[in-house]
Design a protein around this motif. Sequence first.
Motif: not given
Length: 422
Positions: A8, A10, A105, A108-109, A146, A156, A159-160
Motif C-alpha cells: 500500500c 501513500d 483507494y 493519494d493511496e 509504503c 494498511k 502503512l498507517d
Amino acid sequence: MSERVYLCIDLKSFYASVECAERRLDAMTTNLIVADLTRSDKTICLAITPPMKAMGISSRCRVFEIPKNVEYIAATPRMQLYIDYAAKIYKIYLRYISKDDIHVYSIDEAFMDITDYLPLYNMSAKELGKKITKDIYEELHIRATCGIGTNLYLTKIALDITAKHSPDFIGELDEESYKKTLWNHTPLTDFWRVGKKTMMRLNSYGIFTMKDITEADEDFLYKLFGIDAELLIDHAWGRESVTIEDIKKYKSDTNSISQGQVLPRDYSFEEGKLIVKEMMDILCLDMVSKHLVSKSFTLHIGYAGYIEEEAAHGTISLLDETNADVVLIPAISKLYEDILIKEYPIRRMYVTANCVRVEDYQQLSIFDTTEKEELKEKNRKIQNAVLEVKSRYGKNAILKGMNLEEAGTTMERNNQIGGHRA
C-alpha cells in the motif's frame, strides 16, 4: 490459497507535496499549506507539509488555527494539477504491476497485490516497494510511504502505524508481528476503521487495545456493535479475507448518484431553495448523460452554527422513473419546503438519486397522456442539447436564469473539481 503479499503506497501530504514540487521546494523542510484564503480564515486546509505536522498542527486545521508565529506559504488548491500528478504516478505503478492487481483507494493511496511479481523481478516485497517509491520521488519529487502485509488490513496498518516510525518509511506486518508489536498499541483510533465513537464505547467497558478486543466476550461485542463486531474481531486478530480480486469482482446490488456541497456562508431558507433547484438541475443532466433514471430522491440539509448537529432529511417517491428536470425540480422544491425549519441558517446540502438504473426501456402508465409524453420528449431534447453545448464549449456556456441570481453557486462550482478550484 497460498499466502499473498500486498503493498500500500501513500503519497505524503500529497497536495502540499505537489505544490512544493511545482515551486522546486522540499516538502520535508518547507512550511506550506493548501487552502483557498479568498474564502475566509475559517477555511479548512486541504493539506499541510510534514514540518508543520511536526509542530503539532492538525493536517485538516482551519487557517486561523495555525499559530501566528509560524511562517508558511499558502497555495491555492489546484485540483486538476493534483489529478494530473496522480495519473503520472499511476503510470509508474503500471510499469511494475498490472491494473488488475491495483486498487486505487484514494487519489493519494493505492493497494497492489504483488504476490506473483516478486519471483518475476527476483525481489523481496521491501525491495519492490523501495523501487516504486524511489521512481516516484526521482521523477516527480513526491515522497511516499509504503506498507507491506499478508492481507489488505495488515498492509494498511503497516502503512498507517509501522511505516511512520521506520527510518525508510516502509512498514511490514504479518499476523504474528502484528500481535507482537501492535496488540497493545494505543489509541485504538490509529487502527483502520476504528472511529472515535467506537473507541470511546469500547473504553467505557475497559477495552483499550486490540488485545483487549480478542479477549472480550464475542457475544458482548456483537450486542454492542451488531454485525460490525465481526470485522472488529477479525481485525483485532489481524485477519482480513477480502482480496483485490474480490474488490474487482464486486458489483453493488443498488446504485445511487448524488450532488452535494458545503455552502460558502450561512444561507437563508429562500437562498437554500435556489441551491436545491440548482443541484437537482445538475443531477438531472448527470443522469441524462449516463442514461439513468430513478423514482426515489433523498434530500439532506445540514444547518449552521450551534444547530449544526441537527439536520433535515427526507425522501420523495415518484410513480414513474425519470430524469426529467421539469418533474424533479418542482418535486425536490416541495420536499425542501416540507422538511426545512425556515428560521435555521443552512450550510450543507446533498441531493441523491436512489437505486438508479439504466434507461433501457420505458414502461408507460395508464395515466400517461399524449400531452404528458410530448412534454417529456421535448424536455429530453432540451436536456440533450444543453449537454452537447456544455460538452463543446464548457459548463458555463449555457445557464438558466436561476444560476445568475446572487446566491447561486452553479457558475462557480462549474469551475471547480471536488468543490475546490480546478
